[in-house]
Design a protein around this motif. Structure first.
Motif, PDB file in Angstrom:
ATOM      1  N   GLN A 241     -17.410  -7.122  -1.188  1.00  0.00           N
ATOM      2  CA  GLN A 241     -18.627  -7.006  -0.393  1.00  0.00           C
ATOM      3  C   GLN A 241     -18.758  -8.154   0.625  1.00  0.00           C
ATOM      4  N   LEU A 242     -18.232  -9.321   0.242  1.00  0.00           N
ATOM      5  CA  LEU A 242     -18.288 -10.470   1.156  1.00  0.00           C
ATOM      6  C   LEU A 242     -17.222 -10.387   2.254  1.00  0.00           C
ATOM      7  N   GLY A 243     -16.326  -9.422   2.113  1.00  0.00           N
ATOM      8  CA  GLY A 243     -15.264  -9.268   3.117  1.00  0.00           C
ATOM      9  C   GLY A 243     -14.162 -10.298   2.988  1.00  0.00           C
ATOM     10  N   VAL A 244     -13.936 -10.793   1.767  1.00  0.00           N
ATOM     11  CA  VAL A 244     -12.892 -11.812   1.583  1.00  0.00           C
ATOM     12  C   VAL A 244     -11.743 -11.300   0.699  1.00  0.00           C
ATOM     13  N   LEU A 245     -11.408 -10.044   0.847  1.00  0.00           N
ATOM     14  CA  LEU A 245     -10.293  -9.481   0.076  1.00  0.00           C
ATOM     15  C   LEU A 245      -9.303  -8.823   1.014  1.00  0.00           C
ATOM     16  N   ASN A 246      -8.100  -9.374   1.081  1.00  0.00           N
ATOM     17  CA  ASN A 246      -7.021  -8.672   1.772  1.00  0.00           C
ATOM     18  C   ASN A 246      -5.677  -9.178   1.272  1.00  0.00           C
ATOM     19  N   GLU A 247      -4.614  -8.906   2.028  1.00  0.00           N
ATOM     20  CA  GLU A 247      -3.257  -9.191   1.552  1.00  0.00           C
ATOM     21  C   GLU A 247      -2.960 -10.679   1.402  1.00  0.00           C
ATOM     22  N   ARG A 248      -3.804 -11.558   1.959  1.00  0.00           N
ATOM     23  CA  ARG A 248      -3.538 -12.993   1.834  1.00  0.00           C
ATOM     24  C   ARG A 248      -4.158 -13.588   0.568  1.00  0.00           C
ATOM     25  N   VAL A 249      -4.870 -12.760  -0.201  1.00  0.00           N
ATOM     26  CA  VAL A 249      -5.543 -13.282  -1.395  1.00  0.00           C
ATOM     27  C   VAL A 249      -4.596 -13.284  -2.600  1.00  0.00           C
ATOM     28  N   LEU A 250      -4.442 -14.459  -3.191  1.00  0.00           N
ATOM     29  CA  LEU A 250      -3.702 -14.593  -4.445  1.00  0.00           C
ATOM     30  C   LEU A 250      -4.727 -14.962  -5.518  1.00  0.00           C
ATOM     31  N   ALA A 251      -5.030 -13.996  -6.374  1.00  0.00           N
ATOM     32  CA  ALA A 251      -6.079 -14.176  -7.378  1.00  0.00           C
ATOM     33  C   ALA A 251      -5.452 -14.533  -8.726  1.00  0.00           C
ATOM     34  N   ALA A 252      -5.840 -15.690  -9.250  1.00  0.00           N
ATOM     35  CA  ALA A 252      -5.311 -16.101 -10.552  1.00  0.00           C
ATOM     36  C   ALA A 252      -6.125 -15.455 -11.671  1.00  0.00           C
ATOM     37  N   HIS A 253      -5.420 -15.081 -12.716  1.00  0.00           N
ATOM     38  CA  HIS A 253      -5.972 -14.552 -13.980  1.00  0.00           C
ATOM     39  C   HIS A 253      -6.285 -13.055 -13.948  1.00  0.00           C
ATOM     40  N   MET A 254      -7.379 -12.637 -13.347  1.00  0.00           N
ATOM     41  CA  MET A 254      -7.778 -11.219 -13.287  1.00  0.00           C
ATOM     42  C   MET A 254      -7.691 -10.566 -14.675  1.00  0.00           C
ATOM     43  N   VAL A 255      -8.398 -11.175 -15.617  1.00  0.00           N
ATOM     44  CA  VAL A 255      -8.353 -10.715 -17.008  1.00  0.00           C
ATOM     45  C   VAL A 255      -9.282  -9.515 -17.237  1.00  0.00           C
ATOM     46  N   HIS A 256     -10.418  -9.483 -16.540  1.00  0.00           N
ATOM     47  CA  HIS A 256     -11.440  -8.478 -16.872  1.00  0.00           C
ATOM     48  C   HIS A 256     -11.831  -7.541 -15.722  1.00  0.00           C
ATOM     49  N   PRO A 257     -10.887  -7.049 -14.917  1.00  0.00           N
ATOM     50  CA  PRO A 257     -11.311  -6.127 -13.854  1.00  0.00           C
ATOM     51  C   PRO A 257     -11.643  -4.743 -14.440  1.00  0.00           C
ATOM     52  N   THR A 258     -12.599  -4.044 -13.806  1.00  0.00           N
ATOM     53  CA  THR A 258     -12.884  -2.657 -14.202  1.00  0.00           C
ATOM     54  C   THR A 258     -11.828  -1.757 -13.562  1.00  0.00           C
ATOM     55  N   GLU A 259     -11.806  -0.483 -13.991  1.00  0.00           N
ATOM     56  CA  GLU A 259     -10.882   0.498 -13.389  1.00  0.00           C
ATOM     57  C   GLU A 259     -11.085   0.555 -11.876  1.00  0.00           C
ATOM     58  N   GLU A 260     -12.358   0.583 -11.493  1.00  0.00           N
ATOM     59  CA  GLU A 260     -12.692   0.656 -10.065  1.00  0.00           C
ATOM     60  C   GLU A 260     -12.167  -0.588  -9.343  1.00  0.00           C
ATOM     61  N   GLU A 261     -12.297  -1.743  -9.997  1.00  0.00           N
ATOM     62  CA  GLU A 261     -11.833  -2.987  -9.363  1.00  0.00           C
ATOM     63  C   GLU A 261     -10.307  -3.014  -9.232  1.00  0.00           C
ATOM     64  N   ILE A 262      -9.615  -2.449 -10.201  1.00  0.00           N
ATOM     65  CA  ILE A 262      -8.140  -2.391 -10.085  1.00  0.00           C
ATOM     66  C   ILE A 262      -7.759  -1.582  -8.842  1.00  0.00           C
ATOM     67  N   ASP A 263      -8.488  -0.496  -8.603  1.00  0.00           N
ATOM     68  CA  ASP A 263      -8.223   0.297  -7.392  1.00  0.00           C
ATOM     69  C   ASP A 263      -8.522  -0.495  -6.121  1.00  0.00           C
ATOM     70  N   ILE A 264      -9.599  -1.278  -6.156  1.00  0.00           N
ATOM     71  CA  ILE A 264      -9.951  -2.105  -4.985  1.00  0.00           C
ATOM     72  C   ILE A 264      -8.849  -3.146  -4.728  1.00  0.00           C
ATOM     73  N   ILE A 265      -8.335  -3.740  -5.809  1.00  0.00           N
ATOM     74  CA  ILE A 265      -7.253  -4.730  -5.690  1.00  0.00           C
ATOM     75  C   ILE A 265      -6.030  -4.086  -5.044  1.00  0.00           C
ATOM     76  N   ALA A 266      -5.693  -2.873  -5.521  1.00  0.00           N
ATOM     77  CA  ALA A 266      -4.521  -2.153  -4.991  1.00  0.00           C
ATOM     78  C   ALA A 266      -4.721  -1.801  -3.513  1.00  0.00           C
ATOM     79  N   GLU A 267      -5.873  -1.252  -3.190  1.00  0.00           N
ATOM     80  CA  GLU A 267      -6.141  -0.829  -1.805  1.00  0.00           C
ATOM     81  C   GLU A 267      -6.094  -2.000  -0.838  1.00  0.00           C
ATOM     82  N   ASN A 268      -6.579  -3.161  -1.288  1.00  0.00           N
ATOM     83  CA  ASN A 268      -6.654  -4.321  -0.395  1.00  0.00           C
ATOM     84  C   ASN A 268      -5.428  -5.228  -0.482  1.00  0.00           C
ATOM     85  N   LYS A 269      -4.440  -4.767  -1.249  1.00  0.00           N
ATOM     86  CA  LYS A 269      -3.159  -5.478  -1.378  1.00  0.00           C
ATOM     87  C   LYS A 269      -3.318  -6.928  -1.852  1.00  0.00           C
ATOM     88  N   VAL A 270      -4.314  -7.168  -2.693  1.00  0.00           N
ATOM     89  CA  VAL A 270      -4.525  -8.483  -3.297  1.00  0.00           C
ATOM     90  C   VAL A 270      -3.396  -8.739  -4.293  1.00  0.00           C
TER      91      VAL A 270
END
Ligand SMILES: [Zn+2]
Length: 436
Positions: A241-270
């Motif tokens: 929502q803040l507009g800070v997700l794209n292919e340059r984001v390297l996110a450490a851990h990501m232990v608790h994403p929801t199904e919807e969030e996994i799709d958002i991660i994939a779409e934004n190439k995080v």
């Protein structure tokens, strides 16, 4: 005969980790000007130059540690086995508040780099304070590293305000923009320690200089609840929502994403830095890594800081990952040895957006190469080299480490930094930690 700088000859197995996972047996790797210029069988007959035998060795690309806090080696083992809140508030934060300085970071990073090289790590991603000290250690040792100052909304050892942190980050980026070893990046600490404004400003900086945006995301259930309470959103959706997700984001851990969030991660190439041992030791949970890989998300592997691991062994880390996800999913086919080694090599390179130069053994790529010694009963018999690395070996089986064609470890001896001096320094800082 053509001239080469270094020829690795008669290597028992070469696991190139290229797109097709090409393998060679009893083959050679030829290095010139810091790059691999030839690879395959009988190549040694075409070149002359210094040679090292690869007999009874497996060659793999230099390993990539996609998330750590190197200087925290000086707090290794301090306050272990406590609840996360107690560990942080009564041990780690007070020690850091009292001691973190240029000298602390330099000594801690020297120690960490020594250990990483010993374990075959040739590139690491670091988020901490006094990254100029980290850069100094990197340059002295010849390792490679993505370096970012941790930016937080409260005063840190390096900056009184987030704006000062961002300003220091910009100066650091300008200083190392063209460097071959230090890759500067922007490091907002996490969604729960950075305001939306800080997260956005950091993102603008990363966009401006085309760097990585390295951030801890969805590490604990506490974080998920906290972000929900403050912003009415789960962490990944909050960042989206803040507009800070794209292919340059390297996110450490990501232990608790929801199904919807996994799709958002994939779409934004995080990209994801998976840190299973830290997540286990701090009881943060188990990240849904197989599901993320299935969706085409790039997942690298990270040790996190040694204070929560407690070592910097990427081979040990992929071994943990491979077994953890099998057990957790009750499925032994999940995260096989090939996929696990990919996480530590080519996928790690993609995670830091350096796959054009790092992560596989191919002509034209940087000569960052690890030789693993298999002439030891605990690695015999050898039916499959991938299986042997992931399930039977550990970092201490690394025999030789080469970065840009230069030897950093030979015959299991680290050739940079003085071991006795590092142990002395570690104990000096231990006494400082214990001083009231
Ligand atoms: Zn971390």
């Amino acid at each position: 005969m053509k001239k080469a700088d270094l020829i690795l000859t008669d290597i028992s197995y070469i696991l190139t980790m290229d797109e097709n996972l090409t393998e060679y047996k009893n083959a050679d790797i030829v290095i010139k000007d810091g790059k691999i210029i030839d690879i395959g069988e009988n190549k040694k007959n075409e070149y002359f130059g210094k040679t090292i035998t690869g007999k009874n060795k497996i060659a793999i690309p230099g390993l990539i540690n996609t998330h750590t806090h190197a200087a925290m080696t000086l707090l290794r083992g301090y306050g272990s086995d406590n609840p996360l809140k107690v560990w942080l508030e009564e041990y780690i934060w007070p020690a850091e508040g009292k001691l973190v300085s240029y000298e602390f970071v330099k000594d801690g990073t020297d120690t960490a780099i020594y250990e990483m090289l010993r374990n075959g790590i040739t590139t690491f991603v670091d988020m901490y304070f006094y990254e100029d000290a980290v850069a100094q250690s990197v340059k002295e040792s010849g390792i490679r590293a993505v370096l970012c100052t941790g930016i937080l909304d409260f005063p840190t050892p390096g900056a009184k305000t987030p704006d000062e942190g961002l300003q220091k980050t910009e100066e650091f980026i300008k200083q190392f923009e063209k460097d071959e070893n230090v890759f500067p990046a922007v490091g907002p600490h996490a969604p729960y320690t950075c305001s939306p404004q800080t997260l956005k400003k950091a993102f603008e900086l990363a966009e401006k200089y085309d760097t990585l945006y390295h951030i801890h995301v969805s590490e604990t259930q506490f974080e998920v609840n906290d972000i929900k309470e403050r912003y009415g959103n789960t962490p990944v959706k909050h960042l989206k929502q803040l507009g800070v997700l794209n292919e340059r984001v390297l996110a450490a851990h990501m232990v608790h994403p929801t199904e919807e969030e996994i799709d958002i991660i994939a779409e934004n190439k995080v990209k994801i830095a998976h840190c299973p041992e830290s997540n286990l030791k701090l009881a943060s949970g188990v990240a849904p890594i197989p599901k993320m890989i299935e969706k085409g998300i790039v997942v690298g592997i990270g040790t996190d800081g040694t204070a929560s691991n407690d070592d910097l062994d990427i081979i040990g880390e992929i071994s943990t990952a491979a077994k953890l996800h099998k057990g957790y999913n009750l499925d032994p086919t999940v995260l096989n040895a090939r996929q696990a080694l990919k996480m530590a090599t080519i996928e790690g390179a993609k995670a830091i957006r350096k796959e054009d130069k790092l992560g596989s053994l191919e002509t034209g790529k940087n000569a960052d190469i690890v030789l693993i010694d298999i002439n030891d009963p605990h690695l015999q018999p050898l039916f499959d080299p991938y299986t042997q690395i992931v399930y039977s070996s550990n970092g201490k089986d690394v025999d030789t480490v080469i970065i840009s064609g230069e030897l950093k470890v030979l015959n299991k001896k680290v050739l940079v930094f003085d071991k006795e001096h590092l142990i002395e320094k570690a104990n000096y800082w231990k006494n400082k930690v214990l001083e009231k």
